[in-house]
Design a protein around this motif. Structure first.
Motif, mmCIF file in Angstrom:
data_model
loop_
_atom_site.group_PDB
_atom_site.id
_atom_site.type_symbol
_atom_site.label_atom_id
_atom_site.label_comp_id
_atom_site.label_asym_id
_atom_site.label_seq_id
_atom_site.Cartn_x
_atom_site.Cartn_y
_atom_site.Cartn_z
ATOM 1 N N THR A 1000 0.944 3.566 -0.635
ATOM 2 C CA THR A 1000 1.076 3.999 0.754
ATOM 3 C C THR A 1000 1.470 2.816 1.636
ATOM 4 N N CYS A 1001 0.781 1.698 1.427
ATOM 5 C CA CYS A 1001 1.112 0.489 2.195
ATOM 6 C C CYS A 1001 2.575 0.112 1.969
ATOM 7 N N ARG A 1002 2.960 0.185 0.691
ATOM 8 C CA ARG A 1002 4.313 -0.228 0.339
ATOM 9 C C ARG A 1002 5.342 0.670 1.016
ATOM 10 N N GLU A 1003 5.000 1.954 1.069
ATOM 11 C CA GLU A 1003 5.918 2.901 1.713
ATOM 12 C C GLU A 1003 6.005 2.673 3.208
ATOM 13 N N ALA A 1004 4.971 2.020 3.755
ATOM 14 C CA ALA A 1004 5.010 1.711 5.190
ATOM 15 C C ALA A 1004 5.571 0.321 5.444
ATOM 16 N N GLY A 1005 6.101 -0.301 4.398
ATOM 17 C CA GLY A 1005 6.731 -1.611 4.588
ATOM 18 C C GLY A 1005 5.771 -2.769 4.520
ATOM 19 N N LEU A 1006 4.576 -2.513 4.002
ATOM 20 C CA LEU A 1006 3.576 -3.557 3.897
ATOM 21 C C LEU A 1006 3.470 -3.982 2.442
ATOM 22 N N ASN A 1007 3.282 -5.279 2.201
ATOM 23 C CA ASN A 1007 3.074 -5.724 0.823
ATOM 24 C C ASN A 1007 1.823 -5.031 0.274
ATOM 25 N N PRO A 1008 1.920 -4.456 -0.937
ATOM 26 C CA PRO A 1008 0.786 -3.662 -1.438
ATOM 27 C C PRO A 1008 -0.485 -4.471 -1.654
ATOM 28 N N TYR A 1009 -0.346 -5.778 -1.729
ATOM 29 C CA TYR A 1009 -1.555 -6.579 -1.957
ATOM 30 C C TYR A 1009 -2.281 -6.897 -0.657
#
Lengths: 1481, 428
Positions: A1000-1009
């Motif tokens: 979800t984070c990744r889809e919002a443009g945030l690094n997943p970590y």
């Protein structure tokens, strides 16, 4: 292999979601094939999910499997289709068209979050299939908590017969089920959902539901009316449900406050309309008020019911008569629509002379006057004419009005009376007389005009009339008078439509009623609807209510200008589309509803029935057999927070285009009740092994407490009976796994209950043939598991104790009997239930037992091209063999679909990653209720509130389900809106949900970590259920820790390791050649290294597979293909000198013919084989007449049978199962049997004697053993300690062995002694293992990563093992493992680069001083010490090979200088977390 | 049924007597791999037994002193010829068929036991004739045929040269009765003498094979001698064979599983067998020992004990043999053991021809009586001479003797456990 034609379809179908199916799906998908995984059940997992532990390691089955399930669930290229049945298959290999039917789940898979709130409220309990009937599950269920997909399903057959029969389709099964559980308030809510008049219906409805009740065919119908009444009696002050929609401006005029009008009004009110009811009488209720006597329906009940309508906002205007006080035109003007429900209040005339005499009156009039004005005397002798319910009402009312003698006059007999027989009986009890077969002819009157008698004609029954009842015929000259003071006739009513005026254009029907459309209730006037008795003529309450309901639907549609007609068929009537199996339902007669004594009640108007007590009601309700399974109470829908329940879901059909199919439908445990003598199904404490597996399991029916089902007593003596459903006449095969699982279950039971638990295993041959099984078996014996060599045919119950007696003839050849607390039947594996269907649909053959037919040389190919099979579907087998076969089948599919690889899988596109470097942390916190899982214990809103107070937290909220699709969208939106750069979710477990949120984070443009999770469910709400406040406190602590760490999180990147698309295969035997070919056919370069001069290995020495297949021909074929393949380089007389590098990029030094050559490759397959033990036992090597099985096979093949002596003795286990080699060589028993059969074939008069310890012809090899016995091959068993002795004797060989059953020695004069010698690992395995950094087991064979689920992998990535190097195995098994290794290798080779985890070890150059403490502790050998020049001095430092590192953190824990850490778990981050935990709040 | 100790002790404990009391312990026995094939020549013997022991648990006659039928069958399968020939168990079995129902391999142990008994009968007979007759239809019919021919020849010779009758006497005249019964006495004794001699030898050899090596003191034989009488007269052991009711249930269970029944039900078979045996025995005794009284020209009144005894015995034989014939004839040919019909048929014919003789004699049809009696002799004599010592009938002596020997063994074992390798009986 098929020749490529048109490009194949790059997708495959896997049928069956057990371990086999899962493995095949994962192998295919990871190599770029789109996978559809079709599973018949509601979730995957198969039988392994049911297991407690696995042998021989005693690992927890679920723990081993759960990561595999999670991987499956989140693999983007695998689509799991549950509840799926394959219907049709068309096309051919490379391009199949598969049609499958997906059965309705009734739960929306995309919405359900698996919170389990629904199952908590579901009142329907069913035997749990997962626990094999030992526990119950609800109608809405998931088989087990870790199931994939983690969504619920409803066992729902459809409309129950009672519900179908009810005109308004009340969920009768629903409220009955709830009453049975004492959940009366919920029952009332269920009733009120469909019926706003329950306290009335519970008393006066004719209840068509009872006539349809399935129990009618057993004893009596469930008394649903009395139950309904009982519920309403419990809550006298109940109200109709709150109207949840906003009020609408439109009003609707309803004429008549009878059941039709009231129902219509309520239905409309629920839609927000404001209905106005116009009633001509001074009371509301219509016939309920005017026609039904008080002793059946007390006034206060009626009044209370009516007041609920007015309380709900329905306006009832009494004393307002249409045509008198208000006109239809006025109503049409006043209201958006009008519903006419004026009923039928006019008594039809009798039509005989004298009916106008005084004292003769209609029933309607009589009852209305009594009801509205109070009782009045009719006279001493009253006649009531008619046979319906009204006649009875009138008669019983007349009685209560003081008549001394009341007689019902009816022209037919009692059997034809339309009245409810119970009412007739009640009337009789009250002293009402019956005059049957009498038709009124005329009334006689006194001079005063007062009626004095009724003259009747005697009738007799004739032929049936239109109603199906025999028509009465007059008997000539049989007139007779009955004297009376008054007479009431009740022969039918009609509506009073004269008063309405036919004006206004309302049409009449022929029978004096209004005409309305049957489906829509429209009249000839637009906007005017009519229904109920005024349309149909007199009918029962519930029919009128149906009319009201229909009218409301029509009116709503009319007002909203929608079509009135379409879709009306969905309103019913509903047919029950299934048959209910009532076999085994016990007789239990109806609980009679209590009533006042006949004498007492006939004098008053007090209600006759007094209603059930709570106990009676529950007893009566528990008689329901639950026809429809799901009772349609709809409570699940009411608690579902995400509206996932969809009762209207239908079965759907799907068409799939796939290039190949892998069938992994598993097996069916043998139905132990077929062996009646063993007592399963008859004695409570006889269980099957699968049930015992559940009993042992911590997630099982008794929570891991070992108890017997009969009385939950802890057993002290447990017997296991082997071969139940195996090795018998009908199933001449061995189920392969039972000996081991029984051993395991005995050991685990001892673990649970202590070593003193007596565990006896009744067996014939201990088939511990697998890798490390023999040692496990020996260990079990050492730990006191007692093995008794016998097959008891009968298990008896010891009367009165629940204990069981097993009688057997032991090895001493004497009869014994022993008693047990629990008997476990080790049930065999039978073909899956779907086998026949699959075979028919796909068009392949089954063998004589019903397993999928395969051959030894193509063990996973069905007889249809492009359709592969694996697992116990082809032959009973254990998990590792299943997993290997699945991979092997995948390998063939990959070769077949090679050109289309990657064509049907869509890469996921992510938005560019935001750079958050240097930004102050802006943390967003999402706290999950998880339905009630967390929210029911922890005060979630307060935790969210608390989160807002934490440093750096800029946003916090609580969600019902943080993982639901809409919340995911919301989180994405908030990340952008609130400019969040760290996300914390406090919810369940990262094991299942972290990948989701990271994505979800990744889809919002945030690094997943930049994501952190706090587990406030498993570690908080679940374990502190009883202490909500402290749990809330702990949730805060956990969240604070997570936030503290989150603030320090940094973006991490996945590393990538490039992959050299080539494989090194070491060993050119069967396994090596198969693995090489499979890899080459999949398109990879292969270098095959063989140390001998020619390929073939041990296969060169095999001439017979016992199946008619020729191994030498197969060898030649393989060799030609290998040598001729353009992508395979064969190096003979070559050795591997050195292997460098790691997965994806190895580089090896090879020495073909003494030269040295370098080869770069991405993977290694070890297939170095094994060899026959060189023994000197039993005169081998000293006497030429003592040879090995392989030598015998060679001589039989080369010289035929002429040379054979009269007697051949075979000695098994030479060098196996001994102190030096404590393992079973697996193949020798089968080989001995095969060679014995061959001898019998070549030389039928040669006697063969096989001396053995346990004959281990597992699986379908058992048939060969049977065949050999039939042909007279002598199998003589000896005890482990009594080894046979071979001596010279008068020039011949004398073999002496002790027969344990007679305890004396037997001597055999042998012309030839054949030794089944052990298979031993090669000496140079140790060296190779060191080169490859892989382990060997204590026996010297290569040790795989995991014995069950990773049988060809090593813990070291990129290295695989196949064939005899792994353990002794047969030709087919080597082929399987080799192909399996190829598939696993292809999973790596198919990628251009291996994506590495972000969280791997990181060396801190400044701090590392090269002490190398971490090097040895690293379990993956990922760390090496290097030297480099630094400022002119040589400095030591460690280096991490990221392709080997798994991020376990051992190095970090070892390092004294903080010189190495795992990214994402930096010392700072961990310290922050610890500090936050210790921080005073 | 009595069972061995039910206290928890492993199936086979070292040090405990590991085999039953009634078997001789043989230190080492040569395995004869031809045994199975040899036994199989006597009938069906399925070898795919898995040695599971289910049959023995099912057997009502198994007890702690002997295990039926696994132990004797296993001996054959392994090739233990000496053990097999010494075993008495096959005779303890009375063929109820429970083991065949219980056998999970459907190896039909009941049928194997029948075959084994035939084999053993052949082994007890030292002439070797029995082996041939029991194995071969040709030998069986041949033997019967030879005796038939001899009897026929004797009849002709007797009439032509001893009684000096002419052919015309045969064809036309009324023959007086005195040519028949008074003169046949010695012939009858000879006819009975032949099987008697062979059966004695048969019994002696059986004793040698089964008891020879045990060296049981003679007194035990005397002590148990009454056993022979009891078994012959009452067929007690057969009555211990499982109740028909229980078998009926088992059979229904069997059928409900959709399997073909492997056994044939014989309701009250003990009664039937007893009647047949008693009838036959009675006939043998009357015709052998009381010949003068029985075979006489005097026609007694119908109620005379001589006539009544004959009637009863004949009726028993006729009813029982008819029943057996019908039953065996209904058995599919493939499942029928060799020459299954010969014995009951001969017995039936004997009874029928005997009746005919009796009827025509009572009617005073003298010539017809002559012919009928000749026919009766032609049937009866081959039967007695061939079947009794060499055929299936030998079980008349084998069974009682085996049960007797078994009792002797038990007695010896109980008294002198250490002797002759016998171990004590587990008493319960």
């Amino acid at each position: 292999m098929i020749a490529p034609r048109t490009p194949p379809v790059g997708a495959a179908l896997v049928v069956g979601g057990g371990v086999g199916g899962i493995q095949a799906a994962l192998d295919l998908a990871s190599a770029g094939i789109k996978v559809y995984l079709a599973e018949q059940k509601s979730g995957v997992g198969g039988v392994m999910a049911e297991l407690d532990k696995t042998f021989p390691t005693n690992d927890c089955a679920m723990c081993t499997m759960a990561p595999r399930l999670a991987e499956l669930a989140r693999h983007k290229d695998i689509e799991i289709i549950t509840l799926a049945d394959i219907e049709q298959v068309e096309g051919s290999a490379g391009d199949f068209d598969v049609t499958l039917r997906k059965r309705a789940r009734f739960v929306d898979e995309s919405k359900c979050t698996g919170c389990a709130a629904c199952a908590e409220v579901c009142p329907v309990e069913l035997p749990s299939a997962f626990d094999h009937g030992l526990s119950t599950r609800r109608a809405i269920y998931r088989p087990y908590p870790q199931v994939v997909p983690n969504v619920f399903a409803i066992s729902r057959l459809g409309v129950s017969p009672c519900q179908g029969a009810c005109p308004i389709h009340q969920s009768a099964q629903g409220y009955v089920t709830l009453i049975a559980q004492g959940r009366f308030e919920e029952a009332l809510q269920v009733i009120l959902r469909d019926n706003p008049l329950p306290s009335i219906c519970g008393r006066v409805c004719t209840h068509p539901c009872t006539a349809a009740c399935t129990r009618c065919s057993i004893d009596d119908a469930v008394n649903m009316p009395a139950l309904k009444r009982f519920v309403t009696d419990q809550f006298p002050g109940y109200e109709l449900p709150k109207v949840t929609v906003a009020d609408r401006p439109e009003t609707v005029g309803i004429v008549g406050a009878g059941p039709a009008g009231l129902m219509c009004a309520w239905q409309l009110r629920q839609q927000g309309y404001r209905p106005v009811i116009y009633e001509s009488l001074p009371v509301a209720g219509g016939m309920l008020a005017a026609g039904i006597p008080e002793f059946r329906l007390p006034r206060e009940v009626l009044t209370a019911e009516i007041s609920r309508f007015t309380n709900a906002g329905i306006d009832i205007q009494l004393n307002t008569r249409l045509g008198r006080d208000v006109t239809l035109d006025e109503l049409r003007e006043r209201h958006a629509a009008v519903f006419l429900a004026i009923g039928a209040h006019v008594e039809r005339a009798l039509g005989v002379p004298g009916e106008h005499h005084a004292g003769v009156l209609g029933g309607v009039e009589f009852l209305r006057r009594v009801n509205l004005e109070g009782p009045f005397a009719l006279g001493k002798r009253v006649l009531v004419i008619g046979g319906g319910n009204s006649a009875l009402d009138a008669a019983r009312t007349a009685r209560r009005c003081g008549a001394e003698q009341v007689t019902i006059v009816y022209r037919r007999t009692r059997a034809e009376m339309p009245a409810d027989p119970r009412e007739v009986e009640a009337a009789e009890n009250e002293g009402i007389a019956m005059e049957f077969l009498a038709a009124p002819v005329r009334f006689l009157a006194s001079d005063s005009g007062q009626v004095t008698a009724l003259e009747c004609q005697r009738m007799r029954l004739g032929k049936p009339d239109a109603s199906g009842r025999p028509a009465p015929e007059p008997i000539p000259n049989s007139l007779f008078p009955i004297a009376c003071d008054a007479a009431v006739y009740t022969i039918g009513q009609s509506p009073d439509i004269a008063g309405l005026g036919v004006v206004n254009g309302l049409e009449k029907s022929g029978r004096g009623a209004l005409r309305a459309d049957a489906a829509t209730l429209e009249t000839s006037l637009p906007g005017v609807f009519a229904g109920g008795d005024c349309v149909t003529g007199p009918d029962v309450v519930v029919t009128a209510m149906l009319a009201g309901k229909k009218a409301a639907i029509s009116i709503d549609r009319w007002i909203n200008k929608r079509g009135l007609r379409e879709g009306r068929e969905y309103e019913g009537p509903f047919k029950t589309a299934y048959t209910v199996d009532t076999a085994g339902v016990l007789m239990k007669r109806e609980v009679n509803p209590p009533a006042l004594e006949a004498l007492e009640r006939s004098a008053t108007f007090a209600e006759v029935h007094t209603g059930y007590t709570e106990e009676q009601a529950r007893a009566e309700a528990s008689r329901c057999v639950g026809c429809a399974v799901c009772c349609d109470c709809q409570l699940c829908a009411s608690v579902c927070g995400v509206n996932a329940i969809d009762y209207l879901q239908q079965d759907t059909r799907r068409h799939l285009k796939v290039g190949a199919v892998i069938l992994a439908p598993g097996f069916e445990p043998f139905d132990a009740s077929k062996k009646k003598d063993l007592g399963y199904g008859r004695f409570a404490n006889v269980v099957t092994s699968v049930q015992f597996e559940r009993i042992l399991s911590a997630s099982g029916p008794y929570g891991g407490h070992v108890a017997r089902p009969g009385d939950r007593k802890t057993p002290q003596r447990v017997a296991f009976v082997q071969c139940v459903g195996s090795r018998d006449h009908e199933r001449d095969y061995c189920s392969s796994v039972c000996c081991m699982y029984a051993t395991k279950e005995a050991l685990i039971a001892k673990e649970h209950l202590g070593a003193e638990l007596q565990t006896d295993i009744y067996f014939m041959d201990a088939r511990a043939f697998g890798k490390c099984f023999e040692a496990y078996y020996q260990r079990a014996q050492a730990q006191g598991v007692n093995y008794i060599r016998s097959r008891p045919p009968v298990v008896e119950e010891v009367a009165g104790t629940g204990d069981l007696r097993v009688r057997y003839v032991g090895d001493d050849d004497l009869m014994h009997a022993r008693e047990y607390d629990l008997v476990v039947l080790s049930v065999g594996l039978t073909p899956p239930a779907s086998a026949q269907t699959l075979a028919r649909t796909f068009g392949f053959d089954l063998d004589r037992f019903g397993f999928c037919k395969t051959s030894r040389l193509a063990p996973f190919e069905t007889t249809r091209e492009g359709v592969f099979a694996c697992g116990p579907f082809t032959e009973p087998k254990d998990i590792p063999e299943t997993v290997m076969e699945a991979s092997a089948a995948a390998s063939r599919v990959l070769a077949m679909l090679g050109p289309a690889r990657g064509t049907l899988i869509a890469p996921t596109e992510y938005p560019p990653e935001r750079d958050v470097a240097g930004q102050p942390p802006r943390v967003g916190v999402f706290v999950c209720h998880c339905g009630t899982n967390i929210g029911g214990v922890v005060n979630v809103p307060s935790v969210a509130e608390y989160a807002r107070t934490l440093p750096s937290v800029v946003y916090a909220e609580d969600n019902l389900y943080t993982c639901s699709t809409d919340t995911q969208e919301r989180i994405k939106q908030l990340i952008v809106e609130q400019d969040l750069n760290r996300v914390v979710v406090a919810s369940c477990t990262p094991r299942t949900h972290e990948p989701l949120f990271r994505n979800t984070c990744r889809e919002a443009g945030l690094n997943p970590y930049l994501f952190e999770m706090a587990n406030i469910r498993d570690q908080c709400s679940w374990v502190h259920m009883g202490q909500p406040e402290r749990a809330t406190e702990k949730a805060r602590d956990l969240l604070r820790m997570a936030v503290a760490k989150a603030r320090l999180l940094e973006p991490l990147q996945h590393g990538h390791a490039p992959v050299t698309k080539a494989a090194l295969v070491i060993g050119g035997g069967l396994s090596g050649m198969v693995a090489s070919l499979d890899l080459a056919e999949q398109g990879y370069e292969v270098c095959l290294v063989e140390r001998e001069k020619q390929l073939g290995g041990n296969l060169r020495r095999l001439y017979d597979l016992g199946t008619g297949e020729d191994p030498q021909a197969a060898l030649q074929g393989l060799e030609t293909r290998v040598l001729g393949h353009s992508r395979i380089r064969v190096l003979r007389s070559a050795q591997v000198l050195h292997v460098d590098g790691s997965v994806g990029s190895f580089e090896s030094s090879l020495s073909p013919n003494g030269a040295v050559e370098r080869f770069r490759h991405g993977v290694v397959v070890v297939a170095t084989g094994a060899e026959e033990l060189n023994t000197s036992e039993h005169l081998h090597g000293q006497d030429h007449r003592v040879i090995t099985q392989l030598e015998l096979e060679h001589r039989l093949a080369k010289s035929g049978g002429a040379w054979l002596p009269p007697t051949v003795v075979m000695i098994q286990c030479v060098g196996s199962r001994c102190a030096e080699r404590p393992y079973c060589s697996r193949v020798c028993c089968g080989q001995a049997v095969k060679n014995a059969l061959r001898i019998k074939q070549l030389s039928p008069n040669t006697h063969v004697v096989v001396l053995y310890r346990d004959l281990r012809t597992y699986g379908l090899r058992e048939s060969a053993y049977t065949e050999a016995r039939k042909l007279g091959v002598v199998f003589l068993r000896h005890d482990d300690a009594d080894r046979p002795v071979v001596q010279g004797h008068n020039g011949a060989l004398k073999v002496t062995v002790r027969d344990p059953q007679r305890a004396h020695d037997v001597a055999i004069e042998a012309g030839l002694v054949v030794l089944s010698v052990a298979t031993v690992p090669r000496d140079d395995n140790t060296a190779l293992a060191q080169l490859l950094k892989v382990p060997l087991n204590s026996e010297g064979f290569f040790l795989e990563a995991h014995m069950k689920l990773r049988p060809v992998d090593f813990a070291t990535d990129g290295v695989f093992v196949a064939g005899l190097a792994h353990s002794a195995k047969a030709v087919d098994e080597s082929i399987v493992q080799a192909a399996s290794a190829a598939a696993r290798a292809a999973g790596i080779l198919s990628k251009d680069a291996i994506e590495l985890e972000g969280t791997l070890s990181q060396v801190v150059r400044e701090k590392c001083d090269g002490c190398a403490y971490c090097v040895d502790t690293c379990p993956y050998q990922a760390i090496t010490l290097i030297e480099h020049a630094h400022d002119g001095v040589v400095k030591k430092i460690v280096e991490v090979n990221e392709t080997l590192c798994k991020g376990c953190g051992t190095c970090q824990a070892t390092c004294p200088k903080q010189g190495i850490y795992v990214r994402g778990f930096t010392p700072d981050q961990l310290a922050a977390q610890v500090n936050a935990a210790l921080e005073p709040v | 049924m009595q069972l061995a100790s039910s206290t928890p002790s492993p199936g086979s404990v070292a040090g405990e007597p590991a085999h039953s009391a009634t078997h001789a312990r043989l230190e080492s026995e040569w395995l004869d791999p031809t045994l199975l094939a040899d036994v199989r020549r006597h009938g069906r013997f399925d070898a795919h037994c898995l040695n599971c022991g289910g049959c023995s648990v099912a057997c009502e006659l198994s007890d702690e002193s002997l295990t039926l039928p696994r132990r004797p069958l296993r001996g054959v399968l392994l090739g233990l010829k000496a053990t097999t020939r010494a075993s008495l168990e096959p005779w303890v079995c009375h063929d109820c068929g429970d083991c065949a129902i219980a056998c999970p391999q459907k190896a039909n142990p009941a049928e194997s036991m029948r075959t084994l008994r035939r084999y053993l009968t052949g082994q007890y007979d030292f002439t070797g004739l029995s082996r041939r007759i029991l194995r071969s239809k040709a030998w069986h019919l041949g033997a019967l045929g030879v005796v038939f021919a001899i009897v026929l020849a004797l009849l002709v010779v007797y009439h032509l040269y001893w009684a000096e009758l002419t052919m015309t006497d045969f064809v036309g005249t009324a023959l007086p009765m005195e040519h028949m019964f008074p003169k046949i006495k010695y012939f009858t004794w000879i006819v009975y003498g032949i099987p008697l001699v062979f059966l004695t030898l048969h019994a002696w050899r059986m004793q040698r094979l089964t008891m020879g090596r045990l060296g049981v003191p003679l007194r035990h034989y005397f002590m148990e001698a009454w056993m022979i009488f009891v078994q012959v007269v009452t067929q007690k052991r057969m009555r211990q064979c499982p109740a028909e009711q229980r078998r009926q249930r088992a059979l229904e269970l069997f059928k409900s599983e959709g399997k073909e029944a492997g056994v044939h039900l014989v309701p009250r078979r003990w009664i039937k067998h007893w009647l047949m045996a008693a009838g036959t025995m009675a006939m043998l005794v009357i015709t052998g020992l009381f010949l003068a009284w029985f075979q006489t020209d005097a026609v007694h009144a119908w109620y005379h004990p001589q006539r009544l005894l004959g009637y009863v015995a004949t009726a028993c034989i006729l009813w029982a043999t008819t029943d057996i014939l019908v039953r065996r004839a209904r058995t599919p040919r493939a499942e029928r053991r060799p020459n299954a019909l010969a014995m009951p048929l001969l017995l039936w014919l004997t009874a029928v021809s005997g009746i005919v003789v009796h009827v025509v004699r009572v009617l005073g049809l003298e010539l017809t009586t002559h012919y009928a009696y000749a026919a009766h002799l032609l049937i009866t004599v081959p039967m007695v001479v061939v079947e009794l010592p060499f055929g299936e009938w030998a079980h008349m002596i084998d069974r009682p003797l085996a049960l007797y020997f078994h009792a002797v063994r038990l007695r010896a074992a109980a008294e002198q456990p250490s002797e002759a390798g016998l171990v004590p009986v587990h008493t319960s």
